[in-house]
Design an enzyme around this catalytic site. Structure first.
Site, PDB file in Angstrom:
ATOM      1  N   THR A  10      48.005  55.458  35.244  1.00  0.00           N
ATOM      2  CA  THR A  10      49.113  54.640  35.721  1.00  0.00           C
ATOM      3  C   THR A  10      48.830  53.167  35.473  1.00  0.00           C
ATOM      4  O   THR A  10      47.753  52.665  35.808  1.00  0.00           O
ATOM      5  CB  THR A  10      49.347  54.874  37.222  1.00  0.00           C
ATOM      6  OG1 THR A  10      49.609  56.260  37.438  1.00  0.00           O
ATOM      7  CG2 THR A  10      50.515  54.043  37.730  1.00  0.00           C
ATOM      8  N   CYS A  26      18.833  42.011  35.095  1.00  0.00           N
ATOM      9  CA  CYS A  26      17.670  42.348  35.917  1.00  0.00           C
ATOM     10  C   CYS A  26      17.901  43.750  36.450  1.00  0.00           C
ATOM     11  O   CYS A  26      18.836  43.976  37.220  1.00  0.00           O
ATOM     12  CB  CYS A  26      17.521  41.358  37.066  1.00  0.00           C
ATOM     13  SG  CYS A  26      16.047  41.608  38.062  1.00  0.00           S
ATOM     14  N   THR A  82      35.003  46.192  29.286  1.00  0.00           N
ATOM     15  CA  THR A  82      34.062  47.305  29.177  1.00  0.00           C
ATOM     16  C   THR A  82      34.772  48.588  28.752  1.00  0.00           C
ATOM     17  O   THR A  82      34.307  49.313  27.866  1.00  0.00           O
ATOM     18  CB  THR A  82      33.326  47.528  30.506  1.00  0.00           C
ATOM     19  OG1 THR A  82      32.500  46.392  30.781  1.00  0.00           O
ATOM     20  CG2 THR A  82      32.442  48.772  30.455  1.00  0.00           C
ATOM     21  N   GLY A  87      41.196  40.175  30.941  1.00  0.00           N
ATOM     22  CA  GLY A  87      42.016  39.261  31.714  1.00  0.00           C
ATOM     23  C   GLY A  87      41.242  38.177  32.440  1.00  0.00           C
ATOM     24  O   GLY A  87      41.602  37.001  32.404  1.00  0.00           O
ATOM     25  N   HIS A  88      40.165  38.554  33.124  1.00  0.00           N
ATOM     26  CA  HIS A  88      39.530  37.591  34.027  1.00  0.00           C
ATOM     27  C   HIS A  88      38.685  36.543  33.319  1.00  0.00           C
ATOM     28  O   HIS A  88      38.176  35.619  33.961  1.00  0.00           O
ATOM     29  CB  HIS A  88      38.690  38.320  35.091  1.00  0.00           C
ATOM     30  CG  HIS A  88      37.428  38.937  34.593  1.00  0.00           C
ATOM     31  ND1 HIS A  88      36.189  38.445  34.908  1.00  0.00           N
ATOM     32  CD2 HIS A  88      37.216  40.016  33.811  1.00  0.00           C
ATOM     33  CE1 HIS A  88      35.261  39.199  34.344  1.00  0.00           C
ATOM     34  NE2 HIS A  88      35.863  40.166  33.675  1.00  0.00           N
ATOM     35  N   GLN A 143      34.894  36.995  24.906  1.00  0.00           N
ATOM     36  CA  GLN A 143      34.546  35.592  25.096  1.00  0.00           C
ATOM     37  C   GLN A 143      35.356  34.669  24.199  1.00  0.00           C
ATOM     38  O   GLN A 143      35.552  33.491  24.515  1.00  0.00           O
ATOM     39  CB  GLN A 143      33.048  35.378  24.833  1.00  0.00           C
ATOM     40  CG  GLN A 143      32.129  36.012  25.845  1.00  0.00           C
ATOM     41  CD  GLN A 143      32.214  35.375  27.220  1.00  0.00           C
ATOM     42  OE1 GLN A 143      32.476  34.186  27.362  1.00  0.00           O
ATOM     43  NE2 GLN A 143      31.992  36.170  28.257  1.00  0.00           N
TER      44      GLN A 143
END
Length: 424
Positions: A242, A333, A70, A205-206, A184
């Site tokens: 940082t 939603c 984001t 990363g996730h 993605q």
């Protein structure tokens, strides 16, 4: 343990990422400090930068560490818009696909509302792929007024892989920079930042087995970007703050691991994806696969997205969840009001069709047993969701009632099953 089919939202930590994260969490040091601990942390960050750059086909100087996809999208879209407009005030237009992630979509809408941007939403076809004819027309209309183009590499809902090479080539003929949200795509399909010709590319990363809270913006060395936040001037004076050494180390470890295993995983997940699509088509013939076909090469290997007529996607999600299967509707939603996916609407679906969406996304922990478990649970869950029916468009109370009704049906079915077992 639940059966997990929401890897597009986040995927579990990979073993290399967990090892790197654990090791660095036990140490201290600000990578901007000049003492020994700071220099050690800086060395870890720079090694991670080198490894991540190699995995993404970039130069180490092009890796800007951020907090996630984001932030990377915000930095790219706002930064490019402000920089390009400062160089030439007539550059107010942003060309953006109609199926972008909210991180891009909302950013563009904010620039339109607050910064005078003029937005051209580029249409897609029935599979969610950019209509290149409409894109060419938008470029040719007034190229001197275009600040940037932003088209995601692969769609997070229906898995459509966009023709990035053609998109970049068309914009390059006018000297227009292109940004792509590759959150993605990175780690799921082969990609190369340099070869793509992109000015900027967002990764996270996730989504690839790294931790939540870290990502990167790959930014061409010749590209000027206006900072979104200011402070210590870290990361090429583009992104102050940082640096999170443990998360950065884990992110790079996950990226190297994902890219090293990519050929094997692409083949394995594609086979599981195709099996799941085949079984759903066989068991529930009225369900409709959305996005490009599995044999076109234009669909992510871990993406399966269906719409199920006559039921709410949320009801189906909760019913599957109660059966131990975790999935996603792929739609937002807001304020308690069910809203159909903007991606599916852009693909030409009606609101009722779009509200029956269910996304099953596969990842590095997905196996054949998981697919079989989903197939075993899905028909009954769908039948119960259809029995619960569709909620009203405008009423939160009706939506809650629909979910409650579906839940009651599951409890009733479970009680009947238990009673049958006792009798046996």
């Amino acid at each position: 343990m639940p059966v997990y089919f929401d890897h597009a939202a986040t995927t579990p930590l990979s073993e290399p990422a967990l090892a790197a994260l654990t090791q660095q969490l036990s140490r201290s040091g600000n990578p901007s400090s000049l003492h020994g601990s700071g220099r050690r942390a800086r060395a870890v960050v720079e090694e991670a930068r080198e490894n991540l750059a190699a995995a993404a086909g970039a130069h180490r100087s092009e890796v800007i560490f951020v907090s996630g996809g984001t932030e990377a999208d915000n930095l790219a879209v706002k930064g490019l818009y402000w920089s390009r407009r400062e160089a030439d005030p007539q550059r107010k237009r942003i060309l953006v696909s109609a199926v972008e992630h909210p991180a891009v979509q909302d950013t563009v809408e904010w620039l339109e509302k607050h910064e005078g941007a003029e937005v051209s939403w580029l249409p897609v076809d029935d599979d969610g792929l950019l209509r290149l004819d409409a894109y060419r027309e938008a470029l040719d209309e007034d190229p001197e007024s275009i600040a940037l183009v932003s088209v995601m590499w692969a769609n997070n809902e229906v898995g459509a892989i966009q023709p990035i090479a053609e998109i970049v080539a068309l914009a390059a003929s006018y000297g227009i920079p292109v940004h792509s949200d590759a959150v993605q795509a990175f780690g799921s399909i082969p990609l190369d930042f340099h070869a793509s010709g992109l000015a900027a590319m967002s990764i996270s990363g996730h989504k690839i087995g790294g931790p939540v809270g870290v990502g990167a913006l790959l930014l061409g060395r010749a590209i000027k970007l206006t900072p979104v936040q200011h402070g210590g001037g870290q990361e090429r004076d583009v992104r102050s703050g940082t640096l999170d050494t443990p998360s950065i180390a884990a992110f790079a470890a996950a990226a190297v691991d994902a890219v090293d295993k990519l050929p094997e995983e692409l083949s394995r997940l594609s086979a599981l994806r195709d099996l799941l699509i085949e079984r759903i088509n066989s068991l529930i013939p009225e369900a409709v696969l959305r996005g490009p076909g599995p044999n076109t090469g234009k669909r992510l290997p871990g993406n399966v997205h269906f719409t199920f007529p006559g039921c709410e996607g949320d009801s189906l999600l909760f019913l599957l969840d109660m059966a131990g299967i975790e999935t996603s509707t792929g739609s937002a939603c807001t304020a308690g009001v069910p809203r159909p996916s903007h991606v599916l609407l852009a693909m030409g679906l009606s609101e009722d069709e779009a509200r029956g969406a269910q996304r099953f996304s596969l990842g590095h922990t997905t196996g054949l047993a998981d697919v079989e478990a989903l197939i075993a649970a899905l028909p009954a869950a769908y039948a119960q969701a259809r029995q619960a029916g569709m909620a009203g468009h405008e009423s939160t109370i009706q939506t809650a009632a629909t979910v409650a009704k579906a839940t009651a049906l599951v409890k009733k079915a479970s009680a009947e099953a238990s009673l049958t077992e006792e009798k046996v």
